[in-house]
Design an enzyme around this catalytic site. Structure first.
Site, PDB file in Angstrom:
ATOM      1  N   CYS A  63      40.549  98.277  -9.668  1.00  0.00           N
ATOM      2  CA  CYS A  63      40.331  99.992  -9.899  1.00  0.00           C
ATOM      3  C   CYS A  63      38.812 100.361  -9.990  1.00  0.00           C
ATOM      4  CB  CYS A  63      41.327 100.267 -11.305  1.00  0.00           C
ATOM      5  SG  CYS A  63      41.472 102.033 -11.282  1.00  0.00           S
TER       6      CYS A  63
ATOM      7  N   GLU B 206      29.262  92.795 -26.527  1.00  0.00           N
ATOM      8  CA  GLU B 206      29.519  94.189 -26.326  1.00  0.00           C
ATOM      9  C   GLU B 206      28.132  94.906 -26.529  1.00  0.00           C
ATOM     10  OE1 GLU B 206      31.972  95.737 -25.494  1.00  0.00           O
ATOM     11  OE2 GLU B 206      33.662  94.257 -25.273  1.00  0.00           O
TER      12      GLU B 206
ATOM     13  N   ASP C 188      36.282 101.363 -22.818  1.00  0.00           N
ATOM     14  CA  ASP C 188      34.988 101.528 -22.440  1.00  0.00           C
ATOM     15  C   ASP C 188      35.107 102.189 -21.039  1.00  0.00           C
ATOM     16  OD1 ASP C 188      36.532  99.661 -20.560  1.00  0.00           O
ATOM     17  OD2 ASP C 188      34.621  98.089 -20.577  1.00  0.00           O
TER      18      ASP C 188
ATOM     19  N   TYR D  13      33.123 102.830 -30.077  1.00  0.00           N
ATOM     20  CA  TYR D  13      33.722 101.617 -29.294  1.00  0.00           C
ATOM     21  C   TYR D  13      33.494 100.332 -29.376  1.00  0.00           C
ATOM     22  CZ  TYR D  13      34.039  98.591 -25.347  1.00  0.00           C
ATOM     23  OH  TYR D  13      34.361  97.496 -24.828  1.00  0.00           O
TER      24      TYR D  13
HETATM   25 FE1  SF4 Z   1      43.523 102.084 -10.199  1.00  0.00          FE
HETATM   26 FE2  SF4 Z   1      44.870 102.215  -7.834  1.00  0.00          FE
HETATM   27 FE3  SF4 Z   1      45.805 100.639  -9.681  1.00  0.00          FE
HETATM   28 FE4  SF4 Z   1      45.629 103.420  -9.898  1.00  0.00          FE
HETATM   29  S1  SF4 Z   1      46.886 102.092  -8.234  1.00  0.00           S
HETATM   30  S2  SF4 Z   1      45.170 101.935 -11.341  1.00  0.00           S
HETATM   31  S3  SF4 Z   1      43.999 104.029  -8.894  1.00  0.00           S
HETATM   32  S4  SF4 Z   1      43.837 100.586  -8.460  1.00  0.00           S
END
Ligand code: SF4
Length: 348
Positions: free
Chosen positions: A199, A46, A147, A129
């Site tokens: 994401c 970390e 994070d 954190y």
């Molecule tokens: Fe992220 Fe898209 Fe999943 Fe929403 S749907 S958490 S924006 S990857």
């Protein structure tokens, strides 16, 4: 997400996705594995991961645990060895805190990391954190480490459109609202992995996302814009000069290196001698030949460091020592001075 969000479904989807797709990292145990994780590994990883990518950290982490397999071994290591091993990873105050923290764990906790948040946060270099990450991942505690990856995923799941840093509090509360009562360490890593692989900051792969059905930002078409960030002030510029002073010694050549003061930027590390860093470029020394310059961006300013070759100085003029150029890679020069040295050697 909304008031009607099926939180157990979100938890189940994330956990199932993590079970199949968890990143294999040297400081982790596989998902669902009940073996105890060494808090030393969690702490070390970390600290290294602050401001640094996983890919850059892996070889450093492996080098550190091979050389100092536990916190007690690290605590008795000479400062210069740890700083040299850290060279290239940047943000060197982390390395100094690493040494101080290892020594504190040995002195105050008999070499065993404490598990509770308050005691963890008393350790040098361990902020809110990192303490939460150690508590959750190493001790299966109830802390919620948020994070940058988790911050992004949660901001999007809940469509939190306040800019950072004000958004930190609502994001923290939203993260806590989906946190499971047990296996929080795996859940944290599941969210971290989702942020790192699906994401992502740019072009999130929503079509492959296990929680897409619950995502408010996807629903409202604002996923990629979140989390919003307050505009940063421009980074000020600083200027300085480094001196490349070389001599012949038998078959080898040597360069004069100095050790920087223990406190402050790049504290305690070997460096090229030179001027301080100010708002204007200092004039070159009369006996100097200008070689070129390197630019290095620190957190709070950007530095243009001119590199000059000096010759014919009987006394290099700053406390230091001669270092064989053939073994310069063992000096543990921080990236700024490693690049300055590479420039001087290229332009010989
Ligand atoms: Fe992220 Fe898209 Fe999943 Fe929403 S749907 S958490 S924006 S990857």
């Amino acid at each position: 997400m909304s008031a009607k969000t099926d939180i157990p479904a979100v938890q189940a989807a994330l956990t199932a996705h993590y079970a199949r797709h968890a990143r294999q990292l040297p400081w982790r145990r596989p998902p669902g594995d009940s073996r105890v994780i060494d808090p030393y590994h969690v702490w070390l990883s970390e600290v290294m991961l602050q401001q640094t990518t996983v890919a850059a950290v892996i070889p450093y982490f492996e080098k550190f645990v091979a050389r100092w397999p536990g916190v007690t071994a690290l605590a008795v290591a000479p400062d210069a060895d740890v700083l040299a091993a850290w060279a290239g990873l940047g943000y060197y105050s982390r390395a100094r805190n690493l040494i101080a923290c290892a020594r504190r764990v040995v002195a105050d906790h008999a070499g065993i990391f404490p598990s509770d948040l308050a005691a963890l946060q008393m350790l040098p270099g361990v902020g809110g954190y990192t303490a939460a990450a150690i508590n959750a991942i190493a001790f299966d505690g109830a802390a919620v480490p948020v994070d940058a990856n988790i911050e992004r995923v949660v901001a999007r799941l809940f469509a939190i459109a306040e800019p950072l840093p004000q958004a930190k509090r609502p994001i923290g509360l939203a993260a806590a609202s989906i946190w499971p009562a047990s296996a929080g360490g795996d859940f944290a890593q599941a969210l971290m992995d989702l942020g790192a692989t699906i994401c992502t900051a740019r072009a999130p792969k929503c079509a492959a996302c296990p929680v897409a059905a619950h995502c408010a930002a996807l629903r409202t078409g604002i996923a990629e814009s979140l989390p919003l960030k307050a505009k940063k002030a421009a980074r000020p510029a600083r200027f300085g000069r480094a001196l490349w002073h070389e001599r012949k010694n038998g078959a080898d050549r040597e360069v004069w290196l100095v050790r920087r003061p223990p406190r402050g930027l790049l504290g305690g590390m070997l460096a090229l001698p030179g001027t301080g860093w100010g708002e204007a470029m200092p004039a070159p020394a009369v006996n100097a030949t200008q070689i070129g310059a390197v630019r290095h961006v620190f957190t709070h300013f950007a530095l243009d460091l001119a590199v000059d070759r000096v010759t014919g100085m009987a006394d290099p003029g700053e406390k230091g020592g001669w270092w064989p150029i053939s073994r310069l890679d063992e000096a543990g020069l921080p990236t700024l001075y490693r690049r300055a040295a590479e420039l001087a050697l290229r332009e010989r």
